[in-house]
Scaffold this active site. Structure first.
Site, PDB file in Angstrom:
ATOM      1  N   ASN A  14       1.468  -3.167   4.285  1.00 24.26           N
ATOM      2  CA  ASN A  14       0.752  -3.791   3.300  1.00 24.26           C
ATOM      3  C   ASN A  14      -0.456  -4.221   4.550  1.00 24.26           C
ATOM      4  O   ASN A  14      -0.332  -3.962   5.615  1.00 24.26           O
ATOM      5  CB  ASN A  14       1.306  -4.956   2.751  1.00 24.26           C
ATOM      6  CG  ASN A  14       0.306  -5.682   1.588  1.00 24.26           C
ATOM      7  OD1 ASN A  14      -0.343  -5.102   0.850  1.00 24.26           O
ATOM      8  ND2 ASN A  14       0.356  -7.075   1.945  1.00 24.26           N
ATOM      9  N   LYS A  15      -1.239  -5.066   3.925  1.00 24.77           N
ATOM     10  CA  LYS A  15      -2.392  -5.716   4.763  1.00 24.77           C
ATOM     11  C   LYS A  15      -1.992  -6.135   6.364  1.00 24.77           C
ATOM     12  O   LYS A  15      -1.023  -6.893   6.292  1.00 24.77           O
ATOM     13  CB  LYS A  15      -3.101  -6.842   3.996  1.00 24.77           C
ATOM     14  CG  LYS A  15      -4.591  -7.264   4.845  1.00 24.77           C
ATOM     15  CD  LYS A  15      -5.313  -6.247   5.502  1.00 24.77           C
ATOM     16  CE  LYS A  15      -5.908  -5.493   4.391  1.00 24.77           C
ATOM     17  NZ  LYS A  15      -6.532  -4.091   4.948  1.00 24.77           N
ATOM     18  N   ASP A  56       0.647  -1.174  -0.034  1.00 29.41           N
ATOM     19  CA  ASP A  56       0.145  -0.018   0.124  1.00 29.41           C
ATOM     20  C   ASP A  56       0.863   1.152  -0.001  1.00 29.41           C
ATOM     21  O   ASP A  56       0.348   2.327  -0.465  1.00 29.41           O
ATOM     22  CB  ASP A  56      -0.885   0.041   0.949  1.00 29.41           C
ATOM     23  CG  ASP A  56      -2.091  -0.839   0.986  1.00 29.41           C
ATOM     24  OD1 ASP A  56      -1.821  -2.159   1.231  1.00 29.41           O
ATOM     25  OD2 ASP A  56      -3.093  -0.512   0.536  1.00 29.41           O
TER      26      ASP A  56
HETATM   27  O1  MRU Z   1      -7.670  -2.859   2.953  1.00 31.62           O
HETATM   28  P1  MRU Z   1      -7.383  -3.381   1.492  1.00 31.62           P
HETATM   29  O2  MRU Z   1      -8.160  -4.547   1.354  1.00 31.62           O
HETATM   30  O3  MRU Z   1      -7.686  -2.163   0.613  1.00 31.62           O
HETATM   31  O4  MRU Z   1      -5.921  -3.582   1.773  1.00 31.62           O
HETATM   32  C1  MRU Z   1      -5.380  -4.124   0.337  1.00 31.62           C
HETATM   33  C2  MRU Z   1      -3.776  -4.642   0.416  1.00 31.62           C
HETATM   34  O5  MRU Z   1      -3.210  -4.730   1.542  1.00 31.62           O
HETATM   35  C3  MRU Z   1      -3.361  -5.007  -0.809  1.00 31.62           C
HETATM   36  O6  MRU Z   1      -2.382  -5.890  -0.397  1.00 31.62           O
HETATM   37  C4  MRU Z   1      -2.390  -4.042  -1.496  1.00 31.62           C
HETATM   38  O7  MRU Z   1      -3.330  -2.806  -1.509  1.00 31.62           O
HETATM   39  C5  MRU Z   1      -1.968  -4.184  -2.579  1.00 31.62           C
HETATM   40  S1  MRU Z   1      -3.143  -4.552  -3.844  1.00 31.62           S
HETATM   41  C6  MRU Z   1      -2.415  -4.638  -5.591  1.00 31.62           C
END
Ligand code: MRU
EC number: 5.3.1.23
Length: 346
Positions: A246-247, A236
């Site tokens: 990231n998540k 992110d």
């Molecule tokens: O909360 P989200 O579902 O938007 O989080 C998404 C992620 O963390 C993805 O791994 C990241 O955005 C990369 S998407 C190509």
């Protein structure tokens, strides 16, 4: 599958909150509604959020033109509303900045009315098309790192659903499969929003790529058993030293991969870099509603009024990352030098 589609009726989004039980497409006609769709995760994933916001701006400008509003003031209001939706994914702010540059250029070129609105629609469409091309390039660079016969662990959903198409982490897996390699995937379920269980598993099954769904707390077990060859995740926001948001749960997977000497790859476009931040300490981490943790769907799994923490992202320190796969090539440590080199190679 079209996650995001610009249509004559407005912006059509595949509602990711109800997948895989239902495949529902919703059409949005105002920038406020697009902002709410981003906030409530109808559309999610860093690049997809950026693309949706760009179309949201185009919608906002269309209606401001129709209402005869003062455009520069309206434009700022629209951008601020969309920027206030989700703080962590820098692609959102990257897309807003790009739309702002287009707006300023159009005004300088003396475009007005429908012509100006159309220029912004065209820019959003360009961002969307470029994102698919970028994902394919990430895939090509990343596929070389995935051995034939590999089992890849991934976390969350960094697939076609999270981008304009093809995906980043799942793009690497798709490209390896397209190159003729046998690749299987272990998908972490990704509590609490279940992007792995609901979205990654669904996407990969539709493509016929073998996927095994596991709970988040099973990753270490399978690494210890030698069932995982490498980890590939999306991002992110990536700071100048390579620290990667990231998540939530990604850090835990990276620490486990390090313990088991497994390669840990981040796949992300350059638009996910935030070189204004020296380290990941400055990355804003979104806190989301307690109900995402206390409930599964509408079913409550926790005692009433329990205290809850729900950070949506964590930051993986750069020293746990083997390489960062981008559309311009693969960056290895020291990231402080190699990430800047990639950006300079434009
Ligand atoms: O909360 P989200 O579902 O938007 O989080 C998404 C992620 O963390 C993805 O791994 C990241 O955005 C990369 S998407 C190509």
């Amino acid at each position: 599958m079209n996650t995001i589609e610009w249509t004559p009726a407005g912006l059509c989004l595949l509602d990711q909150r109800v997948l895989p039980a239902e495949e529902v497409y919703r059409t949005y006609t105002t920038y406020e509604a697009v902002a709410e769709a981003i906030r409530s995760m109808v559309v999610r994933g860093a690049p997809a959020i950026g693309v949706a916001a760009a179309f949201g701006i185009a919608l906002g400008v269309q209606s401001s033109v129709a209402a005869g509003e003062n455009l520069p003031a309206a434009f700022e209001r629209i951008c601020q509303t969309l920027a206030a939706t989700r703080p962590t994914a820098v692609n959102l702010f990257w897309a807003i900045d790009r739309m702002r540059r287009k707006f300023e250029q159009a005004v300088a070129d003396r475009l007005a009315g429908d012509e100006l609105a159309q220029a912004l629609v065209a820019e959003a469409q360009a961002i969307q098309a470029e994102d698919v091309a970028v994902c394919r390039q990430i895939g090509r660079h990343g596929a070389a790192l995935v051995p034939d016969g590999a089992t890849v662990l991934t976390h969350c959903n960094a697939g076609a659903l999270a981008t304009a198409g093809y995906g980043t982490a799942l793009g690497v897996i798709r490209a390896a499969v397209e190159a003729g390699k046998q690749v299987a995937v272990y998908a972490d379920e990704t509590r609490p929003f279940l992007q792995g269980a609901r979205l990654t598993a669904w996407e990969l099954m539709r493509d016929g790529i073998p996927v095994t769904l596991i709970c988040d707390n099973m990753a270490g077990h399978f690494m210890k058993l030698g069932r995982i060859s490498c980890v590939v995740v999306g991002a992110d926001r990536i700071a100048a030293n390579g620290d990667t948001a990231n998540k939530i749960g990604t850090y835990m997977v990276a620490a486990l991969a390090h313990r088991h000497r497994l390669p840990f790859y981040v796949a992300a476009p350059i638009s996910t870099f935030d070189l204004t931040l020296e380290t990941g300490a400055g990355i804003p981490i979104e806190d989301r509603a307690a109900q995402e943790v206390t409930h599964i769907g509408s079913h409550c799994i926790a005692p009433p009024n329990v205290a809850v923490a729900n950070p949506a992202f964590d930051v993986t320190p750069h020293e746990l990352i083997t390489a960062i796969i981008t559309e311009r090539g693969v960056a290895y440590p020291p990231f402080t030098a190699t990430l800047r080199q990639l950006v300079a190679n434009a």
